[in-house]
Design a protein around this motif. Structure first.
Motif, PDB file in Angstrom:
ATOM      1  N   LEU A 166       2.043   6.617  15.955  1.00 58.04           N
ATOM      2  CA  LEU A 166       2.357   5.880  14.730  1.00 58.04           C
ATOM      3  C   LEU A 166       3.037   6.756  13.681  1.00 58.04           C
ATOM      4  O   LEU A 166       3.481   6.255  12.653  1.00 58.04           O
ATOM      5  N   GLY A 167       3.106   8.056  13.922  1.00 54.71           N
ATOM      6  CA  GLY A 167       3.719   8.967  12.966  1.00 54.71           C
ATOM      7  C   GLY A 167       2.775   9.419  11.864  1.00 54.71           C
ATOM      8  O   GLY A 167       3.224   9.940  10.838  1.00 54.71           O
ATOM      9  N   MET A 168       1.469   9.243  12.069  1.00 59.41           N
ATOM     10  CA  MET A 168       0.492   9.655  11.062  1.00 59.41           C
ATOM     11  C   MET A 168       0.322  11.171  11.098  1.00 59.41           C
ATOM     12  O   MET A 168       0.424  11.790  12.162  1.00 59.41           O
ATOM     13  N   SER A 169       0.064  11.748   9.938  1.00 57.52           N
ATOM     14  CA  SER A 169      -0.126  13.196   9.801  1.00 57.52           C
ATOM     15  C   SER A 169      -1.607  13.513   9.654  1.00 57.52           C
ATOM     16  O   SER A 169      -2.337  12.810   8.941  1.00 57.52           O
ATOM     17  N   ARG A 170      -2.014  14.600  10.271  1.00 57.05           N
ATOM     18  CA  ARG A 170      -3.407  15.033  10.166  1.00 57.05           C
ATOM     19  C   ARG A 170      -3.672  15.552   8.759  1.00 57.05           C
ATOM     20  O   ARG A 170      -2.929  16.387   8.251  1.00 57.05           O
ATOM     21  N   VAL A 171      -4.732  15.058   8.149  1.00 62.76           N
ATOM     22  CA  VAL A 171      -5.171  15.523   6.835  1.00 62.76           C
ATOM     23  C   VAL A 171      -6.213  16.622   7.019  1.00 62.76           C
ATOM     24  O   VAL A 171      -6.220  17.598   6.286  1.00 62.76           O
ATOM     25  N   GLY A 172      -7.107  16.438   7.987  1.00 59.90           N
ATOM     26  CA  GLY A 172      -8.188  17.391   8.232  1.00 59.90           C
ATOM     27  C   GLY A 172      -9.492  16.663   8.455  1.00 59.90           C
ATOM     28  O   GLY A 172      -9.521  15.450   8.640  1.00 59.90           O
ATOM     29  N   ARG A 173     -10.563  17.412   8.403  1.00 55.23           N
ATOM     30  CA  ARG A 173     -11.895  16.822   8.595  1.00 55.23           C
ATOM     31  C   ARG A 173     -12.457  16.362   7.257  1.00 55.23           C
ATOM     32  O   ARG A 173     -12.227  16.984   6.229  1.00 55.23           O
ATOM     33  N   LEU A 219       0.844  -1.192   0.000  1.00 59.08           N
ATOM     34  CA  LEU A 219       0.000   0.000   0.000  1.00 59.08           C
ATOM     35  C   LEU A 219       0.881   1.244   0.000  1.00 59.08           C
ATOM     36  O   LEU A 219       1.858   1.312   0.738  1.00 59.08           O
ATOM     37  N   PRO A 220       0.536   2.253  -0.793  1.00 55.33           N
ATOM     38  CA  PRO A 220       1.334   3.486  -0.821  1.00 55.33           C
ATOM     39  C   PRO A 220       1.024   4.410   0.358  1.00 55.33           C
ATOM     40  O   PRO A 220       1.862   5.193   0.773  1.00 55.33           O
ATOM     41  N   VAL A 221      -0.201   4.328   0.885  1.00 58.34           N
ATOM     42  CA  VAL A 221      -0.624   5.188   1.986  1.00 58.34           C
ATOM     43  C   VAL A 221      -1.735   4.465   2.754  1.00 58.34           C
ATOM     44  O   VAL A 221      -2.506   3.702   2.170  1.00 58.34           O
ATOM     45  N   VAL A 222      -1.801   4.706   4.049  1.00 54.66           N
ATOM     46  CA  VAL A 222      -2.871   4.172   4.894  1.00 54.66           C
ATOM     47  C   VAL A 222      -3.455   5.343   5.678  1.00 54.66           C
ATOM     48  O   VAL A 222      -2.719   6.199   6.177  1.00 54.66           O
ATOM     49  N   TYR A 223      -4.784   5.368   5.782  1.00 56.50           N
ATOM     50  CA  TYR A 223      -5.496   6.420   6.493  1.00 56.50           C
ATOM     51  C   TYR A 223      -6.048   5.894   7.812  1.00 56.50           C
ATOM     52  O   TYR A 223      -6.207   4.688   7.983  1.00 56.50           O
ATOM     53  N   SER A 224      -6.358   6.792   8.698  1.00 54.79           N
ATOM     54  CA  SER A 224      -7.102   6.476   9.912  1.00 54.79           C
ATOM     55  C   SER A 224      -8.120   7.581  10.094  1.00 54.79           C
ATOM     56  O   SER A 224      -7.784   8.768   9.971  1.00 54.79           O
ATOM     57  N   LEU A 246     -15.581  13.549  10.347  1.00 51.88           N
ATOM     58  CA  LEU A 246     -14.581  12.853  11.156  1.00 51.88           C
ATOM     59  C   LEU A 246     -13.194  13.409  10.872  1.00 51.88           C
ATOM     60  O   LEU A 246     -12.970  14.049   9.852  1.00 51.88           O
ATOM     61  N   GLU A 247     -12.283  13.149  11.776  1.00 53.14           N
ATOM     62  CA  GLU A 247     -10.888  13.567  11.642  1.00 53.14           C
ATOM     63  C   GLU A 247     -10.142  12.501  10.845  1.00 53.14           C
ATOM     64  O   GLU A 247     -10.307  11.312  11.089  1.00 53.14           O
ATOM     65  N   MET A 248      -9.299  12.935   9.904  1.00 46.95           N
ATOM     66  CA  MET A 248      -8.582  12.008   9.039  1.00 46.95           C
ATOM     67  C   MET A 248      -7.077  12.215   9.181  1.00 46.95           C
ATOM     68  O   MET A 248      -6.598  13.341   9.184  1.00 46.95           O
ATOM     69  N   TYR A 249      -6.361  11.086   9.293  1.00 45.76           N
ATOM     70  CA  TYR A 249      -4.901  11.068   9.368  1.00 45.76           C
ATOM     71  C   TYR A 249      -4.384  10.149   8.275  1.00 45.76           C
ATOM     72  O   TYR A 249      -5.114   9.283   7.788  1.00 45.76           O
ATOM     73  N   GLN A 250      -3.127  10.324   7.905  1.00 45.97           N
ATOM     74  CA  GLN A 250      -2.530   9.458   6.891  1.00 45.97           C
ATOM     75  C   GLN A 250      -1.078   9.159   7.223  1.00 45.97           C
ATOM     76  O   GLN A 250      -0.421   9.908   7.931  1.00 45.97           O
ATOM     77  N   LEU A 251      -0.613   8.040   6.677  1.00 51.26           N
ATOM     78  CA  LEU A 251       0.794   7.676   6.767  1.00 51.26           C
ATOM     79  C   LEU A 251       1.181   7.084   5.422  1.00 51.26           C
ATOM     80  O   LEU A 251       0.564   6.125   4.956  1.00 51.26           O
ATOM     81  N   ALA A 267       7.298   7.418   4.324  1.00 52.24           N
ATOM     82  CA  ALA A 267       7.472   8.017   5.653  1.00 52.24           C
ATOM     83  C   ALA A 267       7.555   6.919   6.716  1.00 52.24           C
ATOM     84  O   ALA A 267       8.322   7.019   7.670  1.00 52.24           O
ATOM     85  N   TRP A 268       6.770   5.867   6.540  1.00 51.96           N
ATOM     86  CA  TRP A 268       6.806   4.724   7.459  1.00 51.96           C
ATOM     87  C   TRP A 268       8.202   4.091   7.463  1.00 51.96           C
ATOM     88  O   TRP A 268       8.773   3.847   8.518  1.00 51.96           O
ATOM     89  N   ARG A 269       8.729   3.863   6.276  1.00 55.48           N
ATOM     90  CA  ARG A 269      10.040   3.218   6.182  1.00 55.48           C
ATOM     91  C   ARG A 269      11.136   4.068   6.829  1.00 55.48           C
ATOM     92  O   ARG A 269      12.040   3.555   7.442  1.00 55.48           O
ATOM     93  N   GLN A 270      11.022   5.379   6.703  1.00 51.39           N
ATOM     94  CA  GLN A 270      11.997   6.279   7.333  1.00 51.39           C
ATOM     95  C   GLN A 270      11.840   6.283   8.850  1.00 51.39           C
ATOM     96  O   GLN A 270      12.806   6.451   9.575  1.00 51.39           O
ATOM     97  N   ALA A 271      10.621   6.097   9.342  1.00 51.48           N
ATOM     98  CA  ALA A 271      10.329   6.188  10.776  1.00 51.48           C
ATOM     99  C   ALA A 271      10.514   4.866  11.507  1.00 51.48           C
ATOM    100  O   ALA A 271      10.625   4.858  12.718  1.00 51.48           O
ATOM    101  N   VAL A 272      10.560   3.747  10.795  1.00 53.64           N
ATOM    102  CA  VAL A 272      10.598   2.430  11.435  1.00 53.64           C
ATOM    103  C   VAL A 272      11.648   2.329  12.538  1.00 53.64           C
ATOM    104  O   VAL A 272      11.342   1.897  13.639  1.00 53.64           O
TER     105      VAL A 272
END
Length: 186
Positions: free
Chosen positions: A151-158, A130-135, A167-172, A176-181
């Motif tokens: 988890l290092g997820m960034s806020r996208v917005g509402r 997956l290129p990106v995962v949202y929450s 709802l509030e949306m975040y993404q990773l 960025a995940w590979r750099q943060a591991v």
């Protein structure tokens, strides 16, 4: 169902409706757990049907996505649910994947959501590519906001695109995940 992944303390595995109904009922009949959720049950029968539905949905999708049981390695007790699944825009599945979790109250505050989510993100980025995962969560769900930040997820917005409510949306993103591991200990 097969085991999806594991951590130091947890096994992430498919649901066994017969064996796991009581655990699902404990979780999804608890008003404190379901405060921000759509998923709620009022009986063991409803909990069993919920688990059966999840098993069937993801078996039919056969794309690596799912809603899985979070179990303690030491005791095999189910303490929660973690999902990695395609988001819906209306009735249509999108190519956007969401990670989410629900835990029994007795499992709150022990780091299980973060630990399980790290393992499932690793599975999503490395196995599913997956290129990106949202929450996506209710803005007042402070506990989940804390988890996505760990988890290092960034806020996208509402957004109200996926669940017909704001709802509030975040993404990773995978890169960025590979750099943060190394920093987040996967």
């Amino acid at each position: 169902m097969a085991q999806i992944t594991e951590t130091q303390r947890l096994l992430i595995r498919g649901w066994h409706p017969q064996a796991d109904t009581e655990h699902a009922f404990q979780m999804y009949s608890d008003p404190k757990v379901t405060k921000f959720l759509i998923t709620k049950v009022d009986s063991l029968g409803e909990a069993y049907k919920l688990l059966e539905r999840w098993v069937n949905i993801f078996a039919n999708r056969n794309n690596g996505s799912g809603q899985w049981a979070i179990t303690l390695k030491e005791t095999q007790e189910v303490v929660g649910m973690i999902a990695l699944m395609q988001l819906r825009d209306g009735e249509e599945l999108t190519q956007d994947y969401e990670i989410g979790w629900h835990l029994k109250q007795v499992a709150w505050g022990q780091g299980y959501a973060t630990e399980a989510a790290k393992a499932v993100l690793e599975y999503g980025f490395n196995s599913l590519k997956l290129p990106v995962v949202y929450s996506i969560m209710h803005p007042e769900n402070i506990s989940s906001v804390r988890v996505v930040k760990r988890l290092g997820m960034s806020r996208v917005g509402r957004t109200n695109q996926y669940y017909k409510t704001e709802l509030e949306m975040y993404q990773l993103e995978a890169h960025a995940w590979r750099q943060a591991v190394p920093r987040i200990g996967v």
